[in-house]
Design an enzyme around this catalytic site. Structure first.
Site, PDB file in Angstrom:
ATOM      1  N   ALA A   1     -70.679  -5.536 -45.963  1.00  0.00           N
ATOM      2  CA  ALA A   1     -71.300  -6.408 -46.048  1.00  0.00           C
ATOM      3  C   ALA A   1     -71.368  -6.033 -47.719  1.00  0.00           C
ATOM      4  CB  ALA A   1     -72.850  -5.765 -45.584  1.00  0.00           C
ATOM      5  N   ILE A   2     -71.862  -6.744 -48.400  1.00  0.00           N
ATOM      6  CA  ILE A   2     -71.981  -7.692 -49.612  1.00  0.00           C
ATOM      7  C   ILE A   2     -73.058  -7.922 -49.999  1.00  0.00           C
ATOM      8  CG2 ILE A   2     -71.753  -8.338 -52.005  1.00  0.00           C
ATOM      9  CD1 ILE A   2     -69.056  -9.924 -50.451  1.00  0.00           C
TER      10      ILE A   2
ATOM     11  N   SER B   1     -75.744  -8.506 -47.443  1.00  0.00           N
ATOM     12  CA  SER B   1     -76.627  -8.704 -45.896  1.00  0.00           C
ATOM     13  C   SER B   1     -76.557  -7.507 -45.339  1.00  0.00           C
ATOM     14  CB  SER B   1     -75.499  -9.549 -44.540  1.00  0.00           C
ATOM     15  OG  SER B   1     -74.202  -8.795 -44.828  1.00  0.00           O
TER      16      SER B   1
ATOM     17  N   THR C   1     -69.072  -7.746 -40.323  1.00  0.00           N
ATOM     18  CA  THR C   1     -68.677  -7.294 -38.789  1.00  0.00           C
ATOM     19  C   THR C   1     -67.593  -5.899 -38.927  1.00  0.00           C
ATOM     20  OG1 THR C   1     -68.571  -9.724 -37.806  1.00  0.00           O
ATOM     21  CG2 THR C   1     -66.958  -8.166 -36.776  1.00  0.00           C
TER      22      THR C   1
ATOM     23  N   ASP D   1     -72.394 -20.657 -55.156  1.00  0.00           N
ATOM     24  CA  ASP D   1     -71.489 -20.560 -54.419  1.00  0.00           C
ATOM     25  C   ASP D   1     -71.419 -21.785 -54.030  1.00  0.00           C
ATOM     26  OD1 ASP D   1     -70.196 -19.563 -51.337  1.00  0.00           O
ATOM     27  OD2 ASP D   1     -72.264 -19.026 -50.333  1.00  0.00           O
TER      28      ASP D   1
ATOM     29  N   LYS E   1     -77.966 -19.590 -44.928  1.00  0.00           N
ATOM     30  CA  LYS E   1     -76.836 -20.288 -46.254  1.00  0.00           C
ATOM     31  C   LYS E   1     -76.549 -21.921 -46.315  1.00  0.00           C
ATOM     32  CE  LYS E   1     -73.744 -17.804 -47.538  1.00  0.00           C
ATOM     33  NZ  LYS E   1     -72.155 -17.598 -47.733  1.00  0.00           N
TER      34      LYS E   1
END
Length: 514
Positions: free
Chosen positions: A219-220, A222, A226, A279, A311
């Site tokens: 995770a960055i 979130s 996974t 993004d 997103k």
């Protein structure tokens, strides 16, 4: 062994020019960026004109790195010393007191092309290769990286540039080959809490004999990646040799991609994009496809949830991104299918590493599984099965469901975990709080972003057992006092912090009249 350096200035007959004593500081910077700290009165800074935030070349014992320079006017650094961030000290392999040389960094050749991009010039493959090589070599500071990300966002990449950037990112790291004409992979665009389909998909397709070497992220922004979730079930920090052994034996793996050098520029660029909250579509396409190509994939399914707090927020955005992915993938011979889905609410019950892992186990074991998670995993696995030619169009999801129901996927998952180093039991939280409905009604909206933030404030993903457990879905009818969600935390303080946010932020789940 240390190499003492005197504290005196350049006139000392025992001191080689521009050499200082190393002092590791245990300092961590974003993206593990190497940095050094020098005194403002250091003779090297004065004689060489080394200003704060300069890039400097640091050498020690046959190794060298480029690092950002910080200044200190206090007693943190003694005369004759140079402070090293954790990543700088590790890269140089130095101990306290070792001799370190300092000099100006060489000019960055690729920055001329980047300046041209800022003013609207298009870049070719050679320019992108030069830029990406400099990024991976550590020649770009955070300022340079920000300029690159901004230039490619304000003036979006065209198709040719996206292809060129993708190819440059693949070439910058290792590229795996599996000796098979069909190697499948899956990617989720993200923005949806839970939705931990990957381990289930890997188990299903590997049980059917397909090769799926899945490298996943942590995770960055979130509550769990996974790799964070899988780490509560089995080791994920495997090197290339270990990955090959697992895949050779079991046909699939679920490992942390950061342990191998696949498209290393991507990890660096993503970190800057997160900070800038940029993004751009071209960079997203290059990011996704470079990782999959480097991992050796030939067939890829992209999971694309669409929703107001996901997103990808609209069908129009989804169509544009899907088209870009398809066109660039075709340039590299990658067979790709986009699977759009409902991104209005989380998939599964758990949000956070261990809670999502328990959802995975429930689906694989057939023990009160979240229906939406099982269904989406079978849809994605089915698409991969069809794409690989193992099922006729429209029959893949049913075949995936059969493999799930007969226990083949569960058996395969256990073997993958054992091959990765042994299966683990996800931890349980120490502190919990049930949030309940304050009035009767029906759940009419769920804010995915606020849910994700609430889970992070509870401690996820660093605290593996922390996060949220959902008890309702869109359309659920509730009475006063009906449980909506449970907040899990490893400490009372983190639980209180999360609950204070929930009270202050306003409705995370909206109720309408029935």
């Amino acid at each position: 062994m240390t190499h003492p350096v005197p504290d005196t200035g350049p006139a000392s007959e025992n001191m080689a020019p521009h050499r200082l004593r190393a002092r590791p500081l245990g300092l961590f910077l974003p993206q593990q960026q190497p940095a050094v700290v020098m005194r403002t009165d250091c003779y090297i800074c004065r004689s060489e004109g080394l200003a704060a935030r300069s890039q400097v070349l640091i050498q020690a014992g046959g190794r060298e790195i480029l690092a950002s320079l910080l200044h200190s006017s206090g007693e943190m650094i003694a005369p004759g010393e140079i402070g090293l961030s954790e990543s700088a000290a590790a890269a140089l392999g130095v101990a306290p007191g070792d001799a370190v040389s300092v000099r100006h960094a060489p000019p960055i050749d690729s920055f001329g092309a980047l300046r041209g991009r800022v003013y609207g010039n298009r870049l070719d493959g050679a320019a992108f290769r030069s830029i990406v090589d400099d990024i991976v070599a550590g020649r770009y500071s955070d300022v340079h990286l920000s300029a690159f990300v901004t230039a490619c966002s304000a003036f979006p990449l065209d198709h040719a540039e996206t292809v060129a950037l993708t190819g440059a990112m693949v070439a910058s790291g290792e590229r795996l080959a599996w000796g098979s004409d069909v190697v499948v992979d899956k990617h989720s665009v993200g923005g949806l809490p839970g939705n931990r389909t990957t381990p289930i998909v890997v188990a299903i397709v590997a049980a059917l004999g397909l090769i799926m070497p899945k490298t996943s992220s942590r995770a960055i922004t979130s509550p769990a990646g996974t790799a964070d979730t899988m780490e509560t079930l089995a080791p994920v920090n495997l090197d290339v040799g270990a990955i090959r052994r697992v895949v050779d034996h079991e046909g699939g793996c679920i490992v942390w991609g950061g342990a191998v050098s696949l498209s290393p520029a991507d990890d660096i660029i993503i970190g800057v994009e997160r900070v800038l909250d940029l993004d751009a579509a071209g960079q997203l396409v290059a990011s996704v496809l470079s990782k999959k190509l480097a991992a050796g994939a030939t067939h890829l399914v992209v999971d694309m949830p669409i929703g107001p707090t996901a997103k990808v927020r609209s069908p129009a955005d989804a169509a544009a991104l899907s088209g870009a992915l398809q066109k660039v993938a075709a340039e590299f011979g990658l067979i790709l299918k986009v699977m759009q889905g409902d991104g209005r609410e989380p998939i599964g019950r758990g949000i956070g590493p261990a809670l999502e892992a328990r959802d995975i186990l429930a689906v694989l074991e057939g023990r009160d599984p979240p229906p939406d998670l099982a269904r989406r995993a079978c849809e994605l696995a089915g698409a991969l099965i069809e794409l690989a030619g193992r099922a006729s169009p429209g029959t893949g999801a049913a075949l995936a469901a059969q493999v799930l129901a007969d226990g083949s996927a569960w058996s395969k998952f256990q073997r993958i975990c054992e091959a990765q180093g042994g299966m683990r039991t996800p931890p349980l939280s120490n502190h919990r709080h049930v949030m309940t409905a304050q009035r009767p009604g029906r759940v009419s909206a769920i804010d995915n972003r606020r849910l994700a933030k609430l889970a992070k404030l509870a401690g996820a993903p660093a605290a593996k057992s922390a996060g949220l457990e959902m008890h309702v879905r869109l359309g659920s009818a509730v009475e006063t006092g009906t449980p909506l969600l449970t907040v899990h935390a490893e400490s009372q303080g983190e639980l209180a912090y999360a609950l204070a946010y929930a009270e202050a932020v306003g409705p995370i789940l909206e109720l309408s009249d029935r």
